[in-house]
Design a protein around this motif. Structure first.
Motif, mmCIF file in Angstrom:
data_model
loop_
_atom_site.group_PDB
_atom_site.id
_atom_site.type_symbol
_atom_site.label_atom_id
_atom_site.label_comp_id
_atom_site.label_asym_id
_atom_site.label_seq_id
_atom_site.Cartn_x
_atom_site.Cartn_y
_atom_site.Cartn_z
ATOM 1 N N UNK C 211 0.815 -1.223 0.000
ATOM 2 C CA UNK C 211 0.000 0.000 0.000
ATOM 3 C C UNK C 211 0.850 1.275 0.000
ATOM 4 N N UNK C 212 2.155 1.129 0.266
ATOM 5 C CA UNK C 212 3.007 2.326 0.292
ATOM 6 C C UNK C 212 3.845 2.460 -0.972
ATOM 7 N N UNK C 213 3.630 1.578 -1.925
ATOM 8 C CA UNK C 213 4.520 1.562 -3.094
ATOM 9 C C UNK C 213 4.489 2.873 -3.860
ATOM 10 N N UNK C 214 3.291 3.319 -4.261
ATOM 11 C CA UNK C 214 3.231 4.496 -5.126
ATOM 12 C C UNK C 214 3.628 5.772 -4.398
ATOM 13 N N UNK C 215 3.270 5.865 -3.111
ATOM 14 C CA UNK C 215 3.664 7.092 -2.395
ATOM 15 C C UNK C 215 5.183 7.123 -2.214
ATOM 16 N N UNK C 216 5.785 5.950 -1.998
ATOM 17 C CA UNK C 216 7.243 5.893 -1.880
ATOM 18 C C UNK C 216 7.895 6.242 -3.215
ATOM 19 N N UNK C 217 7.313 5.749 -4.300
ATOM 20 C CA UNK C 217 7.851 6.069 -5.626
ATOM 21 C C UNK C 217 7.777 7.568 -5.887
ATOM 22 N N UNK C 218 6.679 8.177 -5.452
ATOM 23 C CA UNK C 218 6.539 9.619 -5.642
ATOM 24 C C UNK C 218 7.549 10.405 -4.820
ATOM 25 N N UNK C 219 7.785 9.917 -3.585
ATOM 26 C CA UNK C 219 8.793 10.586 -2.748
ATOM 27 C C UNK C 219 10.186 10.479 -3.364
ATOM 28 N N UNK C 220 10.515 9.273 -3.866
ATOM 29 C CA UNK C 220 11.818 9.090 -4.503
ATOM 30 C C UNK C 220 11.934 10.006 -5.720
#
Lengths: 283, 283, 283
Positions: C211-220
């Protein structure tokens, strides 16, 4: 001999240091065998040991003298200034300068790298403060790197943060130390590492409390000097010659490349913004 | 067939072994598929499995036979002697010898490396004792390295400790395994690693209790043999060919370089001092 | 525009997807600065996002459009399908096909690699499922890799398991990421790593709950986009150009090599066995 103006840094010019010499290589310590000496070079070009043209010139002359002194087997490089090892290349040598001046400056940076990376002496970096960009490069040329374990200090090739680019031989030196992938990400993001992080990725070899830095450097030096010199030197040359040869074969093109890049309006503008930011931070 | 004198080592000559053969490749174990075999080569050239000219010659002949035997898919290399895998190159082949003899010896060392590093068989080193210098090189040529977890055993390319220098293809083989920086420091300092340290830096792939060495080697072998042979061999060749090509293209120059280095008075003197030290230690 | 048949995969042909397009690059997220955009490419070619000729063609066209759109600074690649990022090259493009078809297919694979590995955009792989072979290659071309931490997912260049061989530029891309030794063993054994293992060896940079994949990708992405674009792009080019040049200089030979290898009877037979195994597993 360099004039007082040798000690430019990327802080406002008024803060030029008043020392006659930026590099103090006079102290000697350790006499691992009769007739052997180890030099300790204390960089002292306030406020932040920026690598100006004069600093680099003096540095290289000192290095050459030590290199020719057959009794001098080792060199420990450290800083006399609080909190900073070296802030890296002096931005004032690249901002608002003629192409000729920029070219001359770049040749001096190349010369420092060439002399340090292929030194016959055992070279130990005793990193007692922050060491960004050119300061990190200087450390990377050494045989061994010890850093003070203070989380306020950082080390890394952070050129992209300023909108400039580490040249291929900075990159090669770092990749030879921490590998291709870590170098790729570190250079792209202009990463600065804490001492603990730097140790983890192999950017430094050891971290120690401030008060143990010089004794640890001396112990490391003793270990390296215990190896027969000719075998150690041939091994060092074997490991580093391909990287050195690659640079020397492209040296002239690298100067042209640097000059045409750094004199671009957009880059000069980036540097101006950065210098103003530094001024404000100081005020 | 090698004479008893095949089993020279760098201990005093009197201790030459009386075995007719230094290498015992007769035992076979594991039959991973009908018609497949895995050879186990037990090195037994007392006292320390030094790599003499005769040993190397016999080793290469054995290897060639196995390579041509299409049913033989794997090779496990281990030692029949206690506490030592192989002590490395036989110093008596380099000390007080004619340039011609030194050259012939060096060609045999090259040959062993070439055959092992580009073997079509799956090669596993079952390192059941210390493995300095040439012993470490031999391990590094294998596809997989398992070491007995005894802190008294050590492994590494420690040539500089003896005042000699590991040639570029030793260096390449190690750098391919543990990377450039660890190789640089390991070679400069002539470092010998404990099994636990060797595992940590990737110099070996696994450490196990002595009694589990051969069963672990067999398990690893089975895993490698489960991969379609032609795909595995093409992959191995792709990974290693640049390193092999670099050596073969410089092979003659490398012999010249070794001979002119090793026959120098200063180097011969280093070897003499080392041999006397060994003699004293024994007495 | 690709026909529905674009979505072939290596599962039985009946399961071709009915989507008009395998790649959905229409959604945009993040507007890190006024006028900047980041594209998210959702791969949706059921059942397993196999890289067929049509898929690759469409993928490359989408990529080219994004590359030419100066406002588009970043690209996140992820999958719309459950449990799989991409199953890799479509085996049906290599099985029972004419040499001409195989050659055309291979050129499309090369093209995808070239475009991704030298993209001027910041590329982030958001790996939300298994990613073997070509799927792993696709991830490796990105600037940053984040994988969902589900032990059922795996990633790796497992070509040898199928009896085929990863070409030199797959190998170079992996070695640039995890180093020579890990690549050697991973390719020889066709290893597939769990997310935790992949993180440990550096095959991915981060693992996170689904569930944190896309938000982590956006942060990166935000972190990478904070770096001045020209400096980041020049640095990326410096790091990757030697690998790209090596491939382009051997591109035609690489096609020939692939075609003559894949059309061999023995290899076709291996692929047939593998396809039958997949069919049975499904049934």
């Amino acid at each position: 001999a360099p004039s007082p103006s040798a000690c430019r840094c990327f802080a406002p010019r008024e803060s030029r240091c008043a020392n006659r010499s930026c590099v103090d290589a006079s102290r000697r310590l350790l006499r691992p065998r009769r007739g052997w000496r180890v030099a300790v070079m204390h960089m002292k070009s306030p406020p932040v040991n920026s690598l100006s043209l004069d600093f680099l010139t003096e540095f290289c002359i000192s290095l050459e003298k030590l290199e020719m002194d057959k009794s001098c087997r080792g060199l420990i490089i450290t800083s006399s200034l609080p909190k900073v090892f070296s802030a890296g290349l002096d931005i004032l040598e690249m901002y608002g300068k003629s192409p000729e001046s920029c070219g001359e400056f770049w040749k001096a940076v190349q010369e420092m790298w060439l002399k340090l990376y292929s030194s016959n002496m055992v070279t130990v970096a005793a990193i007692n403060g922050s060491s960004p960009a050119g300061g990190c490069l200087m450390s990377l040329t050494c045989d061994y790197r010890i850093m003070v374990d203070n989380p306020r200090y950082s080390i890394g090739l952070n050129e992209t943060q300023l909108g400039i680019v580490a040249p291929f031989w900075f990159k090669d030196t770092m990749a030879n130390t921490v590998g291709h992938r870590i170098t790729e990400m570190a250079l792209a993001l202009g990463m600065l590492y804490s001492p603990a992080e730097a140790l983890k990725i192999g950017l430094v070899d050891q971290i120690v409390p401030e008060e143990k830095l010089m004794s640890t450097a001396e112990q490391a030096m003793a270990k390296w000097l215990a190896i027969p010199a000719h075998a150690r030197q041939l091994t060092k040359s074997m490991m580093r010659k391909p990287t050195v040869d690659r640079m020397t074969s492209k040296r002239e093109a690298d100067v042209q490349n640097f000059v045409s890049f750094i004199t671009k309006d957009a880059i000069q503008n980036s540097l101006r913004v950065y210098l103003e930011m530094l001024k404000k931070r100081k005020a």
